[in-house]
Design a protein around this motif. Structure first.
Motif, PDB file in Angstrom:
ATOM      1  N   ALA A  10       0.860  -1.185   0.026  1.00 48.20           N
ATOM      2  CA  ALA A  10      -0.072  -0.125   0.093  1.00 48.20           C
ATOM      3  C   ALA A  10       0.983   1.323  -0.018  1.00 48.20           C
ATOM      4  N   THR A  11       0.327   2.298  -0.849  1.00 47.16           N
ATOM      5  CA  THR A  11       1.099   3.714  -0.707  1.00 47.16           C
ATOM      6  C   THR A  11       1.199   4.190   0.736  1.00 47.16           C
ATOM      7  N   SER A  12       0.150   4.013   1.483  1.00 42.06           N
ATOM      8  CA  SER A  12       0.229   4.335   3.075  1.00 42.06           C
ATOM      9  C   SER A  12      -0.888   3.575   3.721  1.00 42.06           C
ATOM     10  N   ASN A  13      -0.887   3.976   5.118  1.00 42.49           N
ATOM     11  CA  ASN A  13      -1.865   3.267   5.977  1.00 42.49           C
ATOM     12  C   ASN A  13      -3.112   3.742   5.869  1.00 42.49           C
ATOM     13  N   THR A  14      -4.130   2.688   5.573  1.00 39.25           N
ATOM     14  CA  THR A  14      -5.692   3.020   5.499  1.00 39.25           C
ATOM     15  C   THR A  14      -6.440   2.158   6.402  1.00 39.25           C
ATOM     16  N   ALA A  15      -7.754   2.141   6.433  1.00 40.01           N
ATOM     17  CA  ALA A  15      -8.509   1.099   7.047  1.00 40.01           C
ATOM     18  C   ALA A  15      -8.440  -0.406   6.318  1.00 40.01           C
ATOM     19  N   THR A  16      -8.336  -0.088   5.095  1.00 37.11           N
ATOM     20  CA  THR A  16      -8.328  -1.543   4.199  1.00 37.11           C
ATOM     21  C   THR A  16      -6.952  -1.756   3.734  1.00 37.11           C
ATOM     22  N   TYR A  22       9.683   2.466   2.819  1.00 35.12           N
ATOM     23  CA  TYR A  22       8.987   3.489   3.327  1.00 35.12           C
ATOM     24  C   TYR A  22       9.775   4.555   3.918  1.00 35.12           C
ATOM     25  N   THR A  23       9.051   5.955   4.019  1.00 32.98           N
ATOM     26  CA  THR A  23       9.598   7.103   4.605  1.00 32.98           C
ATOM     27  C   THR A  23       9.186   7.040   6.088  1.00 32.98           C
ATOM     28  N   THR A  24       9.852   7.948   6.860  1.00 35.51           N
ATOM     29  CA  THR A  24       9.514   7.782   8.461  1.00 35.51           C
ATOM     30  C   THR A  24       8.006   8.367   8.492  1.00 35.51           C
ATOM     31  N   ALA A  25       7.498   8.816   7.548  1.00 37.06           N
ATOM     32  CA  ALA A  25       6.106   9.161   7.690  1.00 37.06           C
ATOM     33  C   ALA A  25       5.359   8.085   7.346  1.00 37.06           C
ATOM     34  N   GLY A  26       5.705   6.858   6.925  1.00 40.33           N
ATOM     35  CA  GLY A  26       5.080   5.787   6.556  1.00 40.33           C
ATOM     36  C   GLY A  26       4.490   5.869   5.119  1.00 40.33           C
ATOM     37  N   VAL A  27       5.090   6.480   4.287  1.00 39.52           N
ATOM     38  CA  VAL A  27       4.754   6.612   2.914  1.00 39.52           C
ATOM     39  C   VAL A  27       5.674   5.769   2.018  1.00 39.52           C
ATOM     40  N   LYS A  28       5.210   4.839   1.017  1.00 41.52           N
ATOM     41  CA  LYS A  28       5.879   4.125   0.200  1.00 41.52           C
ATOM     42  C   LYS A  28       6.653   4.984  -0.959  1.00 41.52           C
ATOM     43  N   LYS A  29       7.925   4.692  -1.026  1.00 43.68           N
ATOM     44  CA  LYS A  29       8.934   5.471  -1.932  1.00 43.68           C
ATOM     45  C   LYS A  29       8.796   4.875  -3.424  1.00 43.68           C
ATOM     46  N   THR A  51      17.918   8.617   5.472  1.00 39.10           N
ATOM     47  CA  THR A  51      18.145   8.466   7.052  1.00 39.10           C
ATOM     48  C   THR A  51      16.805   8.055   7.649  1.00 39.10           C
ATOM     49  N   GLY A  52      16.592   6.946   8.289  1.00 39.28           N
ATOM     50  CA  GLY A  52      15.440   6.608   8.825  1.00 39.28           C
ATOM     51  C   GLY A  52      14.486   5.927   7.987  1.00 39.28           C
ATOM     52  N   GLU A  53      14.882   5.554   6.806  1.00 39.20           N
ATOM     53  CA  GLU A  53      14.027   4.705   5.905  1.00 39.20           C
ATOM     54  C   GLU A  53      14.664   3.401   5.672  1.00 39.20           C
ATOM     55  N   PHE A  54      13.697   2.487   5.593  1.00 39.26           N
ATOM     56  CA  PHE A  54      14.040   0.998   5.524  1.00 39.26           C
ATOM     57  C   PHE A  54      13.081   0.399   4.555  1.00 39.26           C
ATOM     58  N   GLN A  55      13.492  -0.913   4.126  1.00 44.78           N
ATOM     59  CA  GLN A  55      12.558  -1.657   3.365  1.00 44.78           C
ATOM     60  C   GLN A  55      11.653  -2.217   4.470  1.00 44.78           C
ATOM     61  N   CYS A  56      10.467  -2.860   3.828  1.00 45.40           N
ATOM     62  CA  CYS A  56       9.303  -3.182   4.642  1.00 45.40           C
ATOM     63  C   CYS A  56       9.154  -4.781   4.257  1.00 45.40           C
ATOM     64  N   SER A  57       8.344  -5.183   5.028  1.00 44.48           N
ATOM     65  CA  SER A  57       7.814  -6.742   4.712  1.00 44.48           C
ATOM     66  C   SER A  57       6.324  -6.535   4.495  1.00 44.48           C
ATOM     67  N   PHE A  58       5.904  -7.497   3.810  1.00 42.08           N
ATOM     68  CA  PHE A  58       4.220  -7.379   3.154  1.00 42.08           C
ATOM     69  C   PHE A  58       3.754  -8.734   3.294  1.00 42.08           C
ATOM     70  N   ALA A  59       2.240  -8.739   3.538  1.00 41.00           N
ATOM     71  CA  ALA A  59       1.546 -10.087   3.587  1.00 41.00           C
ATOM     72  C   ALA A  59       0.512  -9.936   2.531  1.00 41.00           C
ATOM     73  N   PHE A  60      -0.201 -10.786   1.947  1.00 41.46           N
ATOM     74  CA  PHE A  60      -1.309 -10.793   1.122  1.00 41.46           C
ATOM     75  C   PHE A  60      -1.826 -12.204   1.162  1.00 41.46           C
ATOM     76  N   TYR A  61      -3.132 -12.027   0.622  1.00 38.39           N
ATOM     77  CA  TYR A  61      -3.913 -13.313   0.119  1.00 38.39           C
ATOM     78  C   TYR A  61      -3.720 -13.857  -1.046  1.00 38.39           C
ATOM     79  N   THR A  62      -3.336 -14.796  -1.428  1.00 39.21           N
ATOM     80  CA  THR A  62      -2.643 -15.170  -2.693  1.00 39.21           C
ATOM     81  C   THR A  62      -4.263 -15.080  -3.745  1.00 39.21           C
ATOM     82  N   GLN A  63      -5.399 -15.529  -3.436  1.00 40.19           N
ATOM     83  CA  GLN A  63      -6.447 -15.584  -4.199  1.00 40.19           C
ATOM     84  C   GLN A  63      -6.879 -14.072  -4.668  1.00 40.19           C
TER      85      GLN A  63
END
Length: 349
Positions: A173-179, A269-276, A284-296
């Motif tokens: 995701a680009t950033s945090n949302t409810a879904t 992701y940036t320190t503000a939680g936005v995908k680059k 500085t302060g930016e790192f790779q993420c991990s991600f989970a998904f449902y294959t179907q």
């Protein structure tokens, strides 16, 4: 000279075909050159065009096989493949499929209508092009190994690396949302980088996020970045044991309700939680993420593959052949409602 080069290239193609099919290399070489002679005599192609055509067709086929093998036993393996729906390297999201509502123990008739009226959004497949590789005639005459085979392998590896990196970026995701929850790690601070480490509780929180989205338990997949893999190796013995067994193919095992994989080029992701952007360098302060998904709830699709080749005969100044490839592929969610991201939090001091 043109005839010698044509015979040489067709022999290389013939030997490669023999290695793949298991037939005699000598017979394959003879067959490759015989095809060129017969088709040339038939006048079906301009003079000199057939030899290049035979070569590019063979090597394009070999590259496609390498690209297909590159998806096996990886986190992209087993994702629904909708390549049959691709037309002119474009796929329509409405064709990928939308699920209808399900009635349980219904007693009311007639059953109401439900139009699956998602917008027909045409999506162009991502285009991957390799830079041109020059191969001089001197190299082909002097070297003792299959130069063309080595070039094909290098281009296939490069395209696969780019495909996986772009696919991982599309899955997050680009950033945090409810879904599309983007969670933060909560472990100890790494003194060298300020990165907050991943701990097992964070994976439990990731599981809870998918539970809240009503994602089915079967088919959940987690792709860990190398930072998070190393974090878990320090604190989770079960993870460490499974990792030591399966590390050769990128598969870790099954823990916390996830089929777990490792991938080295996850999004940043940036320190503000936005995908680059894809392939962006972390600050500085930016790192790779991990991600989970449902294959179907995701899909992949492969489009066309084409080899571009110019023979040395057309380059009298440098007397070098030139080759590169173009390949179309996409992997993305059908709908952004069945995945979650875990990014590393940051503490400056």
């Amino acid at each position: 000279m043109r005839m010698i080069m044509a015979v040489l290239f067709n022999c290389i193609a013939g030997v490669t075909f023999a290695m793949v099919t298991g037939v005699s290399p000598a017979a394959s070489c003879v067959g490759a050159n015989a095809i060129g002679v017969v088709m040339g005599m038939c006048g079906t192609m301009p003079t000199g065009a057939l030899r290049a055509g035979v070569l590019t067709e063979v090597w394009t086929g070999e590259l496609v096989k390498s690209l297909r093998r590159g998806l096996e036993a990886t986190w992209l393996d087993g994702i629904p493949d909708n390549s049959s729906l691709v037309e002119n390297d474009v796929i329509h999201l409405v064709d990928v499929g939308v699920d209808p509502d399900v009635l349980i123990n219904n007693t009311t008739y007639p059953i109401s209508l439900q139009a699956l009226d998602d917008d027909d959004i045409p999506v162009g497949l991502d285009k991957f092009q390799t830079k041109v590789t020059p191969i001089t005639d001197d190299e082909l005459y002097a070297i003792s190994y299959d130069k063309m085979g080595r070039v094909k392998e290098s281009h296939a590896n490069a395209i696969n690396d780019a495909k996986f990196m772009k696919a991982a970026h599309s899955m997050c995701a680009t950033s945090n949302t409810a879904t599309t929850p983007v969670l933060k790690t909560s472990g100890a601070r790494d003194a060298a980088t300020g990165r907050i480490k991943l701990i097992p509780q964070d994976l439990i929180n990731l599981k809870k996020a998918l539970d809240n989205l009503k994602v089915p338990a079967t088919g959940r997949r987690l792709v860990l970045c190398t930072d998070h893999v190393n974090d878990l190796l320090e604190v989770d013995q079960n993870f460490k044991e499974q990792y030591n067994i399966n590390r050769n193919d990128g598969t870790v095992g099954r823990l916390y309700g996830f089929d777990i994989y490792e991938f080295a080029n996850n999004p940043v992701y940036t320190t503000a939680g936005v995908k680059k952007a894809v392939g962006a360098t972390p600050g500085t302060g930016e790192f790779q993420c991990s991600f989970a998904f449902y294959t179907q709830r995701v899909f992949k699709a492969t489009g066309s593959t084409k080899m571009y080749f110019s023979p040395a005969e057309t380059d009298p100044e440098y007397q070098r052949n030139k080759v590169n490839f173009r390949h179309y592929f996409i992997c993305m969610p059908k709908k952004a409602d069945a995945g979650a991201v875990m990014r590393s939090d940051y503490m400056a001091s």
